[in-house]
Design a protein around this motif. Structure first.
Motif, short mmCIF file in Angstrom:
data_model
loop_
_atom_site.label_atom_id
_atom_site.label_comp_id
_atom_site.label_asym_id
_atom_site.label_seq_id
_atom_site.Cartn_x
_atom_site.Cartn_y
_atom_site.Cartn_z
N ILE A 1 -5.17 8.61 8.60
CA ILE A 1 -4.59 7.50 7.83
C ILE A 1 -3.35 6.97 8.55
CG2 ILE A 1 -3.57 6.86 5.62
CD1 ILE A 1 -5.24 9.11 4.37
N MET A 2 -2.50 7.87 9.02
CA MET A 2 -1.22 7.42 9.57
C MET A 2 -1.38 6.60 10.84
SD MET A 2 2.19 9.62 9.89
CE MET A 2 2.08 10.14 11.57
N ASP B 1 0.83 -1.21 0.00
CA ASP B 1 0.00 0.00 0.00
C ASP B 1 0.87 1.26 0.00
OD1 ASP B 1 -2.13 -1.62 0.07
OD2 ASP B 1 -2.63 -1.30 2.18
N TRP B 2 1.94 1.21 0.78
CA TRP B 2 2.83 2.38 0.82
C TRP B 2 3.43 2.63 -0.55
CZ3 TRP B 2 7.82 3.76 -0.23
CH2 TRP B 2 8.26 5.00 0.28
N TRP B 3 3.88 1.54 -1.19
CA TRP B 3 4.50 1.70 -2.51
C TRP B 3 3.50 2.22 -3.53
CZ3 TRP B 3 9.34 2.36 -3.33
CH2 TRP B 3 10.28 1.78 -2.48
N ILE B 4 2.23 1.74 -3.44
CA ILE B 4 1.20 2.22 -4.37
C ILE B 4 0.99 3.72 -4.16
CG2 ILE B 4 -1.25 2.07 -4.98
CD1 ILE B 4 -1.06 -0.94 -4.28
N ALA B 5 0.80 4.11 -2.89
CA ALA B 5 0.58 5.52 -2.58
C ALA B 5 1.78 6.36 -3.03
CB ALA B 5 0.35 5.71 -1.08
N PHE B 6 2.98 5.84 -2.78
CA PHE B 6 4.18 6.57 -3.15
C PHE B 6 4.28 6.72 -4.67
CE2 PHE B 6 8.77 6.94 -3.98
CZ PHE B 6 9.05 8.05 -3.20
N SER B 7 3.93 5.65 -5.39
CA SER B 7 4.02 5.73 -6.86
C SER B 7 3.03 6.75 -7.41
CB SER B 7 3.73 4.37 -7.49
OG SER B 7 4.46 3.38 -6.84
#
Lengths: 460, 173
Positions: A281-282, A38-44
């Motif tokens: 969210i965090m 999820d972090w990578w998706i959000a970051f991308s």
């Protein structure tokens, strides 16, 4: 134990059965574990938006400001709206860490670190807009009063735009050192528990060799207090000065004395809304529900509700004063604002900023995470439209009806705005994985007075 | 018997505070105390002098205020006076109201930054500085007193044990 007494009526600020060591573990966990998908998706997504924005900025610089939607009547619109919006968002951080510190509000400790990070990141976004609008950003240093080769050519200290440069750069740098000084003990905690040598090295470098001596802590506390005392008038001055950009002009709709307090309240309003959006969210993703509790969310909702009411009061005062002044230009500006071609933007602003926060009077709603999240987004949309309404509706009806026009953004305008949102989230997502996102040293000082387990122990 | 240096670990701030008071009372020299967070009252218990950093900050603020006045006066009044928006710049005092925002900002700028720089230098904090806490757990959840052993080592040790020390380490000076 008696020295850690806190009135039983106060709800615990640290939930669960936590010890000092548990706090370190909980705060270090997001840094020491690899990010999930999820972090990578959000970051991308954020990175893609940022790159898109960079492309639009490059296009603007290559082609010129003519690629924007501005015209000769509406010479200020999209970029200054975004600038004021981002600066406004950047107000919650220092408000939480400085003003709430002076008021001895302990609930600030769970959220101040992230709020300050958000402040710094959003002021960076704000600063981009005037620099791009210069057209030649490599000459941005001309804004500073430096001796130069153009004869005695100096910046104009009578100009609110120059006041703004001093205010924003002071605010950005002071917020940065305030943030970093508070981070030193927390970086040191990460450094001292690091297993991997490169992590030890990096956190050793950025913790500046913090050792936690008694004298260091004594100075640390004094510095925090004095910085808070300095940052409090600073944070109020910054948006006051931003409002001067408009209020010192002679444009009907801008030339109002209510602007400074009205802008400051609006800034706190939108800033808290953004903190709310990010932290809801965090706390879930980084499993910080014990430190950022429902009570924290409720407190922020109350601030949002109060400042929203102040903003609403200012909107109505503006209308009243326009009528009461008897100045027909002023009256027309406000009549046109509410009922002219941009009535829909005015309506959005009124419903998002004045009406929506009022439902926070209901305790069930202000302690509900979904409602809080939705309202925080609605408020941010509303505050963007507030700036758009103030700026564009005051300009698009000139004194000469022959120059009346409308403003519509080009895809470059929109692209740059999306780019700054992307840049903001790139920075915030990186921060969430590499910085201690809760001021753990400060939380440890209130564990015995406000921790749930210690409170229960005392009640027995 | 020669004096030895002791590193005494505690795991609670209240126990630490009582221990420090006790050690000071028995006239044993405390070199330093390392804690993971500010323990309130520790500086008083150790008889540390209050910090003067806020007085320094006031002076820094005054410097910033003076610098801003001198700079704006030179730029706007002395070097190139202009008539801007019907506000002629021929004397500082008449123009002063529109200089107030920058005078304020520079006061805050100087006060805040010079204070933080002073703090960093006095507490020896800068990039590449090696940390000096003897035990890495003192940034996590342990508290360490770096002290002299006193004339009677075993007596000091038993006193510390009684006060709740979780470990006592003899170190070479």
């Amino acid at each position: 134990m008696s020295s850690h007494y806190e009135a039983p009526i106060r709800k615990p600020l640290v939930l669960g059965d936590k010890s000092y060591g548990d706090i370190s573990n909980d705060i270090a966990r997001p840094i020491e574990t690899p990010p999930n998908t999820d972090w990578w998706i959000a970051f991308s997504i954020a990175m893609a938006a940022f790159l898109w924005g960079l492309g639009c900025m490059a296009y603007t610089l290559g082609t010129g400001i003519g690629s924007w939607g501005l015209n000769k009547t509406v010479g200020w619109a999209w970029d200054i709206t975004n600038f004021v919006w981002w600066v406004g968002i950047g107000h919650a951080g220092t408000l939480i860490s400085a003003v709430l510190l002076l008021f001895r509000q302990k609930w600030r400790m769970g959220i101040n670190r992230s709020a300050e990070a958000m402040t710094i990141f959003s002021v960076i976004q704000a600063g981009l807009f005037p620099i791009i609008h210069m057209g030649r950003p490599w000459l941005a240093y001309w804004m500073f009063p430096i001796p130069n080769q153009f004869g005695s050519l100096w910046v104009n200290f009578n100009s609110p735009l120059l006041w703004d440069i001093f205010a924003i750069s002071t605010y950005l740098t002071v917020s940065l050192v305030f943030w970093w000084t508070g981070l030193l003990p927390d970086f040191a905690m990460i450094r001292d528990r690091a297993v991997k040598p490169w992590r030890k090295k990096i956190y050793g470098l950025i913790s500046f060799g913090w050792s936690g001596r008694a004298k260091d802590w004594q100075r640390f506390e004094e510095v925090s207090l004095v910085l808070a005392g300095l940052a409090t008038p600073l944070v109020l001055s910054v948006h006051t000065i931003v409002s001067f950009d408009f209020a010192t002009s002679v444009i009907p709709g801008w030339h109002t004395t209510i602007f400074p307090p009205y802008f400051v309240a609006g800034a706190i309003f939108s800033g808290f809304a953004m903190v709310q959006t990010l932290l809801i969210i965090m706390r879930k993703v980084s499993r910080l529900e014990s430190y950022i509790t429902i009570q924290h969310i409720e407190m922020m909702n109350i601030v949002i509700m109060i400042t929203g009411t102040i903003v609403g009061c200012a909107y109505i005062t503006e209308l009243f004063i326009a009528w009461y002044s008897g100045v027909e230009y002023e009256q027309y500006a406000f009549l046109n604002r509410a009922t002219g071609p941009y009535w829909w933007a005015y309506f959005l602003m009124m419903s998002c900023n004045v009406v929506s926060p009022q439902i926070m009077w209901v305790k069930k709603i202000r302690t509900n995470i979904i409602w809080s999240f939705v309202i925080s987004i609605v408020v941010n949309v509303g505050m963007w439209f507030e700036r758009f309404v103030i700026i564009v509706t005051s300009l698009h009806r000139d004194y000469l009806p022959s120059s009346w026009t409308m403003f519509s953004p080009t895809f470059i305008d929109i692209g740059i705005f999306i780019g700054t949102i992307g840049f903001f989230f790139v920075l915030f997502l990186l921060y969430a994985r590499s910085f201690p996102v809760v001021a753990q040293a400060e939380i440890k000082t209130i564990l015995k007075s406000s921790g749930e387990n210690y409170k229960k122990l005392r009640d027995k | 018997m020669s004096l030895k240096r002791l590193h005494v670990l505690f795991d609670d701030d209240d126990i630490l505070l009582d221990a420090v008071k006790e050690i000071v009372k028995s006239k044993i020299y405390i070199h330093e105390v390392y804690t993971p967070f500010p323990v309130h009252g520790l500086d008083k218990a150790m008889k540390l002098k209050p910090t003067n950093i806020s007085i320094a900050t006031f002076i820094y603020g005054c410097i910033g205020f003076t610098v801003s006045i001198l700079m704006i006066n030179y730029i706007m009044i002395v070097d190139w006076p202009q008539d801007i928006g019907g506000k002629p710049s021929f004397s500082y005092i008449e123009n002063m109201p529109s200089f107030v925002p920058i005078m304020f900002e520079l006061t805050v700028f100087f006060a805040a930054h010079l204070m933080v720089i002073t703090f960093y230098l006095r507490s020896k904090l800068w990039p590449f500085k090696e940390a000096e806490n003897p035990d890495p757990s003192t940034t996590d959840d342990k508290f360490l007193i770096d002290m002299d052993s006193g004339s009677n080592l075993s007596k000091t040790k038993s006193m510390l044990k009684k006060m709740g020390a979780i470990s006592i380490k003899e170190v070479k000076e």
